[in-house]
Design an enzyme around this catalytic site. Structure first.
Site, PDB file in Angstrom:
ATOM      1  N   ARG A 194      -3.767 -12.155  18.170  1.00 25.57           N
ATOM      2  CA  ARG A 194      -3.146 -12.305  16.842  1.00 25.57           C
ATOM      3  C   ARG A 194      -1.709 -11.795  16.855  1.00 25.57           C
ATOM      4  O   ARG A 194      -0.893 -12.192  16.030  1.00 25.57           O
ATOM      5  CB  ARG A 194      -3.935 -11.521  15.786  1.00 25.57           C
ATOM      6  N   GLU A 243      -3.613 -19.993   3.788  1.00 27.54           N
ATOM      7  CA  GLU A 243      -4.483 -20.054   4.975  1.00 27.54           C
ATOM      8  C   GLU A 243      -3.643 -20.142   6.242  1.00 27.54           C
ATOM      9  O   GLU A 243      -2.517 -20.636   6.217  1.00 27.54           O
ATOM     10  CB  GLU A 243      -5.369 -21.307   4.898  1.00 27.54           C
ATOM     11  N   ASP A 244      -4.198 -19.692   7.339  1.00 27.22           N
ATOM     12  CA  ASP A 244      -3.524 -19.865   8.627  1.00 27.22           C
ATOM     13  C   ASP A 244      -3.652 -21.303   9.118  1.00 27.22           C
ATOM     14  O   ASP A 244      -2.682 -21.925   9.518  1.00 27.22           O
ATOM     15  CB  ASP A 244      -4.076 -18.882   9.669  1.00 27.22           C
ATOM     16  N   GLY A 294      -6.690 -14.208   9.497  1.00 30.44           N
ATOM     17  CA  GLY A 294      -5.727 -15.052  10.200  1.00 30.44           C
ATOM     18  C   GLY A 294      -4.382 -15.234   9.532  1.00 30.44           C
ATOM     19  O   GLY A 294      -3.377 -15.453  10.193  1.00 30.44           O
ATOM     20  N   GLY A 331     -12.115 -27.951   7.403  1.00 27.37           N
ATOM     21  CA  GLY A 331     -11.879 -27.915   5.964  1.00 27.37           C
ATOM     22  C   GLY A 331     -12.977 -27.198   5.184  1.00 27.37           C
ATOM     23  O   GLY A 331     -12.844 -26.967   3.987  1.00 27.37           O
ATOM     24  N   THR A 386     -13.997 -24.062   5.214  1.00 24.61           N
ATOM     25  CA  THR A 386     -13.611 -22.754   4.682  1.00 24.61           C
ATOM     26  C   THR A 386     -12.827 -22.921   3.383  1.00 24.61           C
ATOM     27  O   THR A 386     -13.126 -22.275   2.373  1.00 24.61           O
ATOM     28  CB  THR A 386     -12.740 -21.991   5.713  1.00 24.61           C
ATOM     29  N   LEU A 387     -11.852 -23.802   3.423  1.00 26.80           N
ATOM     30  CA  LEU A 387     -11.003 -23.999   2.245  1.00 26.80           C
ATOM     31  C   LEU A 387     -11.760 -24.624   1.092  1.00 26.80           C
ATOM     32  O   LEU A 387     -11.574 -24.247  -0.062  1.00 26.80           O
ATOM     33  CB  LEU A 387      -9.834 -24.915   2.604  1.00 26.80           C
ATOM     34  N   ASP A 423      -6.536 -16.040  16.215  1.00 24.23           N
ATOM     35  CA  ASP A 423      -7.208 -15.325  17.297  1.00 24.23           C
ATOM     36  C   ASP A 423      -8.095 -16.221  18.131  1.00 24.23           C
ATOM     37  O   ASP A 423      -8.483 -17.312  17.732  1.00 24.23           O
ATOM     38  CB  ASP A 423      -8.090 -14.220  16.713  1.00 24.23           C
ATOM     39  N   ASP A 439      -9.005 -26.711   9.612  1.00 26.12           N
ATOM     40  CA  ASP A 439      -9.578 -27.475  10.725  1.00 26.12           C
ATOM     41  C   ASP A 439     -10.620 -28.438  10.152  1.00 26.12           C
ATOM     42  O   ASP A 439     -10.285 -29.534   9.701  1.00 26.12           O
ATOM     43  CB  ASP A 439     -10.161 -26.481  11.732  1.00 26.12           C
TER      44      ASP A 439
HETATM   45  P1  IMP Z   1     -12.290 -24.693   9.069  1.00 27.63           P
HETATM   46  O1  IMP Z   1     -12.959 -25.412  10.219  1.00 27.63           O
HETATM   47  O2  IMP Z   1     -11.263 -25.549   8.403  1.00 27.63           O
HETATM   48  O3  IMP Z   1     -13.308 -24.149   8.125  1.00 27.63           O
HETATM   49  O4  IMP Z   1     -11.501 -23.479   9.698  1.00 27.63           O
HETATM   50  C1  IMP Z   1     -12.119 -22.246   9.765  1.00 27.63           C
HETATM   51  C2  IMP Z   1     -11.317 -21.184  10.439  1.00 27.63           C
HETATM   52  O5  IMP Z   1     -11.427 -21.408  11.834  1.00 27.63           O
HETATM   53  C3  IMP Z   1      -9.828 -21.097  10.199  1.00 27.63           C
HETATM   54  O6  IMP Z   1      -9.473 -20.425   9.022  1.00 27.63           O
HETATM   55  C4  IMP Z   1      -9.421 -20.292  11.406  1.00 27.63           C
HETATM   56  O7  IMP Z   1      -9.632 -18.923  11.180  1.00 27.63           O
HETATM   57  C5  IMP Z   1     -10.362 -20.811  12.468  1.00 27.63           C
HETATM   58  N1  IMP Z   1      -9.709 -21.788  13.348  1.00 27.63           N
HETATM   59  C6  IMP Z   1      -9.729 -23.140  13.287  1.00 27.63           C
HETATM   60  N2  IMP Z   1      -9.008 -23.685  14.268  1.00 27.63           N
HETATM   61  C7  IMP Z   1      -8.487 -22.642  14.966  1.00 27.63           C
HETATM   62  C8  IMP Z   1      -7.622 -22.547  16.123  1.00 27.63           C
HETATM   63  O8  IMP Z   1      -7.169 -23.534  16.721  1.00 27.63           O
HETATM   64  N3  IMP Z   1      -7.334 -21.282  16.544  1.00 27.63           N
HETATM   65  C9  IMP Z   1      -7.807 -20.155  15.927  1.00 27.63           C
HETATM   66  N4  IMP Z   1      -8.606 -20.193  14.851  1.00 27.63           N
HETATM   67  C10 IMP Z   1      -8.943 -21.433  14.378  1.00 27.63           C
HETATM   68 MG    MG Z   2      -8.672 -18.418   8.743  1.00 26.07          MG
END
Ligand code: IMP
Ligand code: MG
Length: 175
Positions: free
Chosen positions: A164, A98-99, A43, A104, A106-107, A158, A102
């Site tokens: 993308r 990071e892109d 991303g 958190g 992943t980070l 995506d 959300d």
């Molecule tokens: P996390 O929930 O913080 O672990 O986010 C995990 C991953 O979900 C991010 O790095 C994105 O790749 C993907 N993601 C979260 N929100 C969105 C969105 O609104 N659009 C596209 N990808 C998303």
């Molecule tokens: Mg990502």
């Protein structure tokens, strides 16, 4: 997402403006030093490409590839490492790029893993900080744009691996 419409939420001009600002912040914070960007694929590929050209201090780059399992638009919190770093990060000023943050998960997972490798400093940079569904107390040091909630696509982000390539960021609205 069979029945959905989309509208531009963040324009390419706004994205470029925020990236220039972050580039200045990083250049200022690490003046006289070198930084290492760690782009999180896939991303962040456009973000990291644009950001590195706004940084005016010596910069090296590496990538990791993470995938989080989950439903259509929501993460499960289970993170898989599909590509590891190729360069050592010990004693380096590392900035995770990071892109979007959300939940958190992943980070948090990546941050804790990199911390074990003893970087000199470890910072987090995200283009989009999506705050409404945060589940772990993780905060980025450099933030492009903050939003509340909603699913977005474009500029690297995506849905089902598509969109993308859109130059602007769109909000996807279910009908
Ligand atoms: P996390 O929930 O913080 O672990 O986010 C995990 C991953 O979900 C991010 O790095 C994105 O790749 C993907 N993601 C979260 N929100 C969105 C969105 O609104 N659009 C596209 N990808 C998303
Ligand atoms: Mg990502």
């Amino acid at each position: 997402m069979a029945e959905s419409t989309r509208r531009i939420l963040f324009s390419r001009e706004q994205i470029a403006t925020e990236i220039k600002r972050i580039g200045r912040e990083i250049s200022r914070d690490f003046q006289g030093q070198e930084v290492m960007l760690v782009g999180v694929l896939k991303g962040s590929f456009l973000f990291v490409a644009d950001l590195i050209r706004e940084i005016e201090i010596p910069t090296v780059i590496d990538f990791v590839r993470l995938a989080s399992y989950g439903s259509d638009t929501q993460t499960s919190g289970i993170i898989e490492f599909r590509k590891e770093l190729e360069m050592p990060i010990r004693d380096r000023n590392v900035i995770i790029v990071e892109d979007i943050v959300d939940s958190g998960y992943t980070l948090e997972c990546l941050y804790n893993k990199l911390l074990l490798q003893e970087p000199r400093t470890l910072k987090i940079c995200t283009l989009i900080d999506k705050t409404a569904r945060r589940e772990v107390p993780i905060e980025a040091d450099y933030i492009g744009i903050t939003m509340d909630d909603g699913f977005i696509i474009g500029y690297g982000l995506d849905h089902d691996e598509k969109y993308r390539n859109l130059p602007d960021i769109y909000l996807v609205e279910e009908n």
